[in-house]
Write an enzyme that holds these catalytic residues in place. Structure first.
Site, PDB file in Angstrom:
ATOM      1  N   HIS A 191      81.918  90.225  36.601  1.00 40.12           N
ATOM      2  CA  HIS A 191      81.443  91.597  36.737  1.00 40.12           C
ATOM      3  C   HIS A 191      80.453  91.968  35.644  1.00 40.12           C
ATOM      4  CE1 HIS A 191      84.444  92.248  39.884  1.00 40.12           C
ATOM      5  NE2 HIS A 191      85.183  91.414  39.161  1.00 40.12           N
ATOM      6  N   LYS A 214      71.330  81.605   4.033  1.00 43.20           N
ATOM      7  CA  LYS A 214      72.308  81.796   2.949  1.00 43.20           C
ATOM      8  C   LYS A 214      71.577  81.972   1.621  1.00 43.20           C
ATOM      9  CE  LYS A 214      76.059  78.861   4.646  1.00 43.20           C
ATOM     10  NZ  LYS A 214      76.824  77.663   4.345  1.00 43.20           N
ATOM     11  N   LYS A 246      86.244  74.927   3.344  1.00 42.83           N
ATOM     12  CA  LYS A 246      86.022  73.528   2.962  1.00 42.83           C
ATOM     13  C   LYS A 246      85.397  73.459   1.567  1.00 42.83           C
ATOM     14  CE  LYS A 246      83.641  69.363   4.438  1.00 42.83           C
ATOM     15  NZ  LYS A 246      82.859  68.659   5.451  1.00 42.83           N
ATOM     16  N   GLY A 284      83.253  71.011   9.144  1.00 43.26           N
ATOM     17  CA  GLY A 284      83.859  72.337   9.311  1.00 43.26           C
ATOM     18  C   GLY A 284      84.204  72.649  10.763  1.00 43.26           C
ATOM     19  N   ARG A 285      83.271  72.414  11.672  1.00 37.50           N
ATOM     20  CA  ARG A 285      83.515  72.771  13.078  1.00 37.50           C
ATOM     21  C   ARG A 285      84.457  71.801  13.784  1.00 37.50           C
ATOM     22  NH1 ARG A 285      78.400  71.705  11.712  1.00 37.50           N
ATOM     23  NH2 ARG A 285      77.272  69.940  12.590  1.00 37.50           N
ATOM     24  N   GLU A 288      80.934  84.893   2.045  1.00 37.31           N
ATOM     25  CA  GLU A 288      81.733  85.849   2.837  1.00 37.31           C
ATOM     26  C   GLU A 288      83.222  85.655   2.563  1.00 37.31           C
ATOM     27  OE1 GLU A 288      79.362  83.833   3.927  1.00 37.31           O
ATOM     28  OE2 GLU A 288      78.192  84.695   5.567  1.00 37.31           O
ATOM     29  N   GLU A 299      75.958  74.324  16.535  1.00 37.39           N
ATOM     30  CA  GLU A 299      75.730  73.924  15.142  1.00 37.39           C
ATOM     31  C   GLU A 299      75.553  72.403  15.066  1.00 37.39           C
ATOM     32  OE1 GLU A 299      77.258  76.281  11.474  1.00 37.39           O
ATOM     33  OE2 GLU A 299      78.576  74.548  11.568  1.00 37.39           O
TER      34      GLU A 299
HETATM   35  O1  F6P Z   1      77.834  78.099   8.693  1.00 36.63           O
HETATM   36  C1  F6P Z   1      77.718  76.953   7.930  1.00 36.63           C
HETATM   37  C2  F6P Z   1      79.060  76.414   7.510  1.00 36.63           C
HETATM   38  O2  F6P Z   1      78.837  75.439   6.557  1.00 36.63           O
HETATM   39  C3  F6P Z   1      79.888  75.858   8.665  1.00 36.63           C
HETATM   40  O3  F6P Z   1      79.533  74.591   9.043  1.00 36.63           O
HETATM   41  C4  F6P Z   1      81.263  75.971   8.119  1.00 36.63           C
HETATM   42  O4  F6P Z   1      82.213  75.850   9.122  1.00 36.63           O
HETATM   43  C5  F6P Z   1      81.187  77.354   7.511  1.00 36.63           C
HETATM   44  O5  F6P Z   1      79.889  77.413   6.938  1.00 36.63           O
HETATM   45  C6  F6P Z   1      82.248  77.688   6.502  1.00 36.63           C
HETATM   46  O6  F6P Z   1      82.214  76.842   5.386  1.00 36.63           O
HETATM   47  P1  F6P Z   1      83.431  76.706   4.398  1.00 36.63           P
HETATM   48  O7  F6P Z   1      84.602  76.198   5.165  1.00 36.63           O
HETATM   49  O8  F6P Z   1      82.975  75.743   3.345  1.00 36.63           O
HETATM   50  O9  F6P Z   1      83.713  78.065   3.808  1.00 36.63           O
END
Ligand code: F6P
Length: 536
Positions: free
Chosen positions: A384, A500, A208, A268-269, A214, A354
């Site tokens: 199990h 972060k 987003k 995002g979620r 990462e 979240e």
């Molecule tokens: O973990 C925090 C967060 O902002 C989530 O809400 C989001 O889904 C994720 O990082 C990834 O963010 P992006 O889509 O901006 O890379």
């Protein structure tokens, strides 16, 4: 306990009294007293049957819970969401993922603008692009057709599409693979790329913000892998992106015609319905994705229009409130008895935790009880492993069982159903001392079960794109309603920011570019332990 504004409500006070009564009422007795209990406390919505009869409730309890929902103006909150109001107050944004699955010609307005024009235009672009990749019209740089899709993202840009693609594996072609990379540990990317031909691989970079560390690291590594084999000019043929940040995607070298937009009003979620669904569309085809959207839309219409007392997301939400606030239940177990739904718990962890893992209400004052710890994994494997704690551990942990009535193989389906239904029965019934037969007295305590443990069963006619869309939307709205009851903002996630920021500032210390000054001795000691491996 929780905020006075909530606990002083007459509905809350009445529920506190009701909880005292229900704490001593075994569900066994409720079933024995009312043979029609199942029909009274279960509801069908299209291909979905939700059984909530195995809960510590009577009609009075449910009435009181719905009374609390009314007192907290769930109807008003719901209307505000569908009207595109800025209900994400801490970020001053609308929360409008429902627009992404609006398949009707209804206008969906944010800040005076109907967003459906952009939504429909993006859907058309997604369809054209995915059709072209799937039918081989759009090829890789060397002219070979695309055979591998690799999505790079994390959080909502990963968990949702990965779960949906996995759940819809039966709708995928054998000659087009789809993989998901989120972990910045290079081992994951290496594992996924092993044996793949760069000339046949298409990366979708899903972010987003397009600034997530990462994802940027993995995208750069993927790009280096591709450039090493095919040269810089190949990047435009082998990368597509989804982002709000179109500029950053362009700067990465991705052509504007394969950068698909999303908007800040899609969290995002909650973004699997948007262009973030691109890997699913590529893997399963646009028509399948449309069925998925239609399933969610069916739940949206139900949630928006059904009276609260008949509204499934509201009922599920209020049952969660009942146990969290009145029985101190710390967790929710999500138990899909379907191999194809095995990633649902991971997706719901982000959706729920979240969203509702918050410690303050909208005015900034503290609240003691909010969203549950969500955990779970596929049945019957989980029977199990952790079910022992669900049956005999001291904590009360409500469970959601999900199982489809039809599947590929009738015998295995019957085994799954028998196990899932039997677990709900065992959790509810328990086993009393007197029912433990042929056991010496000292062992009876070990072999008896307290029972009276609540569960909801979601029975799907079959797992299809439509029913899958329904399930996810059901949980999304449930989480939203719970946030309204607690008076929290379910749509921000400031809690993940600190980690972060600290990681960004620790990296130079790990690389030896800066001393780890001003950090506590544990943090500095851990950094030093790593640095020592470099000089040793
Ligand atoms: O973990 C925090 C967060 O902002 C989530 O809400 C989001 O889904 C994720 O990082 C990834 O963010 P992006 O889509 O901006 O890379």
């Amino acid at each position: 306990m929780t905020t006075p504004a909530l606990t002083s409500l007459p509905a809350w006070v009445a529920l506190t009294d009701e909880a005292r009564v229900m704490a001593d009422t075994p569900m066994r007795a409720l079933f024995a007293a009312a043979p029609e209990r199942f029909s009274a406390f279960s509801r069908r919505l299209g291909p979905l049957l939700v059984d909530y009869s195995k809960h510590r409730i009577t009609a009075t309890t449910l009435e009181l819970l719905i009374g609390l929902a009314k007192a907290r103006d769930v109807e008003g909150g719901r209307a505000a969401m569908f009207a595109g109001k800025h209900i994400n107050t801490t970020e001053d944004r609308a929360v409008f993922h429902v627009a992404m699955r609006n398949m009707s010609d209804r206008a969906m307005t944010v800040d005076g603008r109907d967003v459906m024009t952009d939504v429909r235009a993006t859907r058309k672009r997604l369809k054209d692009f995915s059709d072209a990749v799937r039918n081989g019209t759009r090829k890789g740089a060397t002219g070979k057709p695309i055979r591998h899709i690799v999505n790079i993202g994390i959080g909502g840009s990963h968990l949702g599409p990965m779960f949906v693609a996995d759940a819809l594996k039966d709708y995928q072609r054998d000659d087009l693979t789809v993989d998901f990379v989120s972990n910045p540990d290079r081992a994951q990317l290496d594992e996924v790329l092993k044996g793949k031909d760069p000339a046949e691989t298409l990366f979708t970079i899903s972010s987003k913000t397009f600034t997530t560390a990462e994802t940027t690291a993995n995208a750069n590594a993927a790009r280096a892998w591709l450039v090493n084999a095919l040269g810089d000019a190949a990047v435009r043929h082998h990368f597509a992106a989804v982002s709000v940040n179109l500029k950053a995607a362009g700067a990465f070298g991705i052509d504007a015609d394969v950068v698909f937009p999303m908007w800040d009003w899609v969290g995002g979620r909650y973004s699997v319905w948007s262009a973030i669904g691109l890997p699913v569309i590529l893997a399963c085809g646009y028509e399948v994705f449309e069925q998925f959207l239609k399933g969610a839309e069916e739940v949206d219409r139900h949630f928006e229009t059904a009276p609260l007392s008949e509204n499934l997301p509201v009922i599920m939400a209020m049952l969660g409130i009942w146990y969290a606030d009145f029985f101190d239940a710390p967790a929710l177990a999500v138990l899909p008895y379907d191999h194809r739904l095995k990633l649902l718990p991971a997706h719901l962890q982000q959706v729920d935790m979240e969203s509702n893992g918050k410690g303050v209400i909208l005015d900034g004052s503290p609240i003691a009880t909010t969203g549950p710890i969500v955990f779970g994994s596929g049945g019957s494997d989980s029977q199990h492993s952790f079910f022992q704690l669900l049956h005999q551990g001291p904590a009360l942990i409500p469970c959601d069982f999900l199982v489809a009535l039809k599947g590929a193989d009738k015998d295995s389906r019957e085994l799954l159903l028998a196990n899932a239904i039997a677990q709900t029965e065992a959790l509810m019934r328990g086993r009393t001392h007197s029912e433990v037969v042929g056991t010496p007295e000292p062992l009876k305590a070990h072999r008896s079960f307290p029972g009276n443990r609540p569960s909801t069963t979601l029975l799907l006619d079959a797992l299809t794109p439509h029913s899958l869309g329904m399930i996810i939307a059901l949980y999304e709205h449930k989480v939203f309603v719970q946030g309204l009851i607690w008076g929290i903002n379910s749509f921000d996630q400031w809690g993940v920011e600190l980690g972060k920021e600290l990681a960004t500032s620790l990296l130079p210390a790990l690389r030896g570019e800066k001393p780890a000054e001003g950090r506590d001795s544990s943090t500095a000691g851990l950094v030093a332990a790593y640095r020592a491996t470099l000089s040793g």
